[in-house]
Design a protein around this motif. Sequence first.
Motif, mmCIF file in Angstrom:
data_model
loop_
_atom_site.group_PDB
_atom_site.id
_atom_site.type_symbol
_atom_site.label_atom_id
_atom_site.label_comp_id
_atom_site.label_asym_id
_atom_site.label_seq_id
_atom_site.Cartn_x
_atom_site.Cartn_y
_atom_site.Cartn_z
ATOM 1 N N ARG A 100 -4.675 -38.705 -13.094
ATOM 2 C CA ARG A 100 -4.955 -39.757 -14.084
ATOM 3 C C ARG A 100 -5.549 -39.169 -15.369
ATOM 4 N N ASP A 101 -6.505 -38.227 -15.195
ATOM 5 C CA ASP A 101 -7.240 -37.706 -16.364
ATOM 6 C C ASP A 101 -6.753 -36.325 -16.787
ATOM 7 N N LEU A 102 -5.692 -35.842 -16.148
ATOM 8 C CA LEU A 102 -5.161 -34.488 -16.408
ATOM 9 C C LEU A 102 -6.283 -33.447 -16.365
ATOM 10 N N ARG A 103 -7.010 -33.459 -15.274
ATOM 11 C CA ARG A 103 -8.112 -32.511 -15.105
ATOM 12 C C ARG A 103 -7.924 -31.773 -13.786
ATOM 13 N N HIS A 104 -8.378 -30.695 -13.505
ATOM 14 C CA HIS A 104 -9.000 -29.685 -14.353
ATOM 15 C C HIS A 104 -7.917 -28.658 -14.632
ATOM 16 N N ALA A 105 -7.556 -28.503 -15.907
ATOM 17 C CA ALA A 105 -6.457 -27.586 -16.246
ATOM 18 C C ALA A 105 -6.964 -26.146 -16.166
ATOM 19 N N ILE A 106 -6.161 -25.293 -15.535
ATOM 20 C CA ILE A 106 -6.504 -23.871 -15.420
ATOM 21 C C ILE A 106 -6.198 -23.184 -16.749
ATOM 22 N N GLU A 107 -7.207 -22.498 -17.283
ATOM 23 C CA GLU A 107 -7.024 -21.731 -18.532
ATOM 24 C C GLU A 107 -7.364 -20.266 -18.241
ATOM 25 N N ILE A 108 -6.486 -19.380 -18.607
ATOM 26 C CA ILE A 108 -6.738 -17.941 -18.394
ATOM 27 C C ILE A 108 -6.361 -17.220 -19.697
ATOM 28 N N PRO A 109 -7.232 -16.313 -20.196
ATOM 29 C CA PRO A 109 -6.886 -15.606 -21.434
ATOM 30 C C PRO A 109 -5.541 -14.878 -21.304
ATOM 31 N N ALA A 110 -4.792 -14.839 -22.430
ATOM 32 C CA ALA A 110 -3.428 -14.275 -22.396
ATOM 33 C C ALA A 110 -3.412 -12.844 -21.875
ATOM 34 N N GLU A 111 -4.429 -12.031 -22.265
ATOM 35 C CA GLU A 111 -4.380 -10.624 -21.834
ATOM 36 C C GLU A 111 -4.636 -10.503 -20.339
ATOM 37 N N VAL A 112 -5.428 -11.431 -19.784
ATOM 38 C CA VAL A 112 -5.672 -11.406 -18.325
ATOM 39 C C VAL A 112 -4.384 -11.833 -17.610
ATOM 40 N N ILE A 113 -3.725 -12.863 -18.128
ATOM 41 C CA ILE A 113 -2.446 -13.292 -17.536
ATOM 42 C C ILE A 113 -1.467 -12.117 -17.536
ATOM 43 N N ALA A 114 -1.394 -11.405 -18.649
ATOM 44 C CA ALA A 114 -0.415 -10.304 -18.745
ATOM 45 C C ALA A 114 -0.712 -9.216 -17.701
ATOM 46 N N GLY A 115 -2.002 -8.837 -17.559
ATOM 47 C CA GLY A 115 -2.374 -7.798 -16.592
ATOM 48 C C GLY A 115 -2.133 -8.250 -15.160
ATOM 49 N N ALA A 116 -2.517 -9.489 -14.867
ATOM 50 C CA ALA A 116 -2.365 -10.004 -13.504
ATOM 51 C C ALA A 116 -0.887 -10.159 -13.168
ATOM 52 N N ARG A 117 -0.099 -10.546 -14.151
ATOM 53 C CA ARG A 117 1.345 -10.735 -13.957
ATOM 54 C C ARG A 117 2.016 -9.398 -13.605
ATOM 55 N N ARG A 118 1.555 -8.351 -14.313
ATOM 56 C CA ARG A 118 2.115 -7.010 -14.056
ATOM 57 C C ARG A 118 1.846 -6.617 -12.595
ATOM 58 N N ALA A 119 0.608 -6.882 -12.121
ATOM 59 C CA ALA A 119 0.255 -6.514 -10.741
ATOM 60 C C ALA A 119 1.023 -7.374 -9.724
ATOM 61 N N LEU A 120 1.196 -8.655 -10.048
ATOM 62 C CA LEU A 120 1.968 -9.520 -9.144
ATOM 63 C C LEU A 120 3.438 -9.120 -9.115
ATOM 64 N N ASP A 121 3.965 -8.778 -10.304
ATOM 65 C CA ASP A 121 5.375 -8.368 -10.370
ATOM 66 C C ASP A 121 5.622 -7.109 -9.548
ATOM 67 N N ARG A 122 4.621 -6.212 -9.542
ATOM 68 C CA ARG A 122 4.759 -4.982 -8.749
ATOM 69 C C ARG A 122 4.936 -5.340 -7.264
ATOM 70 N N MET A 123 4.167 -6.336 -6.799
ATOM 71 C CA MET A 123 4.320 -6.772 -5.404
ATOM 72 C C MET A 123 5.697 -7.396 -5.179
ATOM 73 N N LEU A 124 6.134 -8.244 -6.112
ATOM 74 C CA LEU A 124 7.423 -8.922 -5.937
ATOM 75 C C LEU A 124 8.556 -7.900 -5.926
ATOM 76 N N VAL A 134 0.854 -1.198 0.000
ATOM 77 C CA VAL A 134 0.000 0.000 0.000
ATOM 78 C C VAL A 134 0.890 1.249 0.000
ATOM 79 N N GLU A 135 1.910 1.268 0.842
ATOM 80 C CA GLU A 135 2.763 2.466 0.935
ATOM 81 C C GLU A 135 3.618 2.647 -0.324
ATOM 82 N N ALA A 136 3.969 1.520 -0.967
ATOM 83 C CA ALA A 136 4.791 1.608 -2.182
ATOM 84 C C ALA A 136 4.025 2.254 -3.344
ATOM 85 N N MET A 137 2.703 2.365 -3.241
ATOM 86 C CA MET A 137 1.926 3.019 -4.315
ATOM 87 C C MET A 137 2.250 4.517 -4.363
#
Length: 341
Positions: A309-333, A173-176
């Motif tokens: 055994r059945d390789l289920r349930h694979a997580i699928e996330i649209p590429a643009e959502v991954i990119a946005g979420a990654r940016r926010a996670l990277d900011r925390m890291l 919060v303070e880093a913002m």
Amino acid sequence: MHDSAELPVPVWRDELEHEYAALAARLEPLVPCLEIPLHLPWIDAINTLKKQRGAVIMAHSYQSPEIFHGVADVTGDSLGLAQAARDCDAELIVICGVHFMAESAKILAPDKTVLIPDLDAGCSLASSITADDVRALKARHPGVPVVSYANTSAAVKAESDAICTSANAVQVVEAMGAPKVIFLPDEFLGRHVAGRTDVELVLWRGRCEVHEKFTAQQARHARETFDARIVAHPECSPEVLAEADFVGSTTAMGKWLARQQPERVALITECSMADNLRAQFPQTRFIKPCNLCPHMQRITLPNIYAALRDLRHAIEIPAEVIAGARRALDRMLEVGRREAA
Ligand code: 13P
Ligand code: SF4
């Protein structure tokens, strides 16, 4: 596609008693002893299949002891699991935890296959807010940065400026660098953070359905009747936190126990976590006001087996959502790296 109820039940072999003697001894104080012979064939079948698949199983600290101790290669808090998913060599990862945790692993390891054994393992905090809600809040508070707790969907993360965990919320919060921050979605964690910073917080009314159930009276009872130290997760209400000797994240609680080695402690948090720590700190007596997370409990040995055994349930996330979420996670890291430097 198979339902786990239809799976052939792995059968007991007498050799299991010898092969898993150390694990059985570990589980004995944590689960009813009659259950151990029922768990061992599943544990054995999962460990065999896991090797054949070259998979890694990662379990959150709130997972049941037979999963946490029996089949997990990696254990930890939600951020720790996501980072381990990114850093491990395996291409196939099974997340034993709730949906947002599997999504966080996929965001940090988008090229790997990330499985969750039950797609309905949700979280009352993550489901309290949608990406549309965040967009509406941003429109109402133009220019105010958004910090979202890790317990949010990938779509909410993608709308956020930074992610935080309960361990680093004040620093993020303070880093913002802003006088005002929109802090989502946990109202109680937000109130806890607001008491530790001069930054004004705009809060959301999300609650953890597990931690909000604890009462100050339970904490006082543990202290007065058992002379226990009180350790609480910041998703608890302010009244509960006011009774605590220590308030900390999942990982911070473990570190506090290692440092303080109290004779008796009441962990005001999800109670599988208390069980898993009990195995690590046998000299401490755990007083357990017990609330289990029903979403975490959806993960079972049979559905972990079915996932592999059945390789289920694979997580699928649209590429643009991954990119946005990654940016926010990277900011925390990045905040974490600056703090550590
Ligand atoms: P951690 O981020 O500390 O793993 O906690 C997640 C959670 O669901 C707490 O209730
Ligand atoms: Fe969500 Fe609460 Fe369960 Fe954690 S304990 S996963 S915050 S519902």
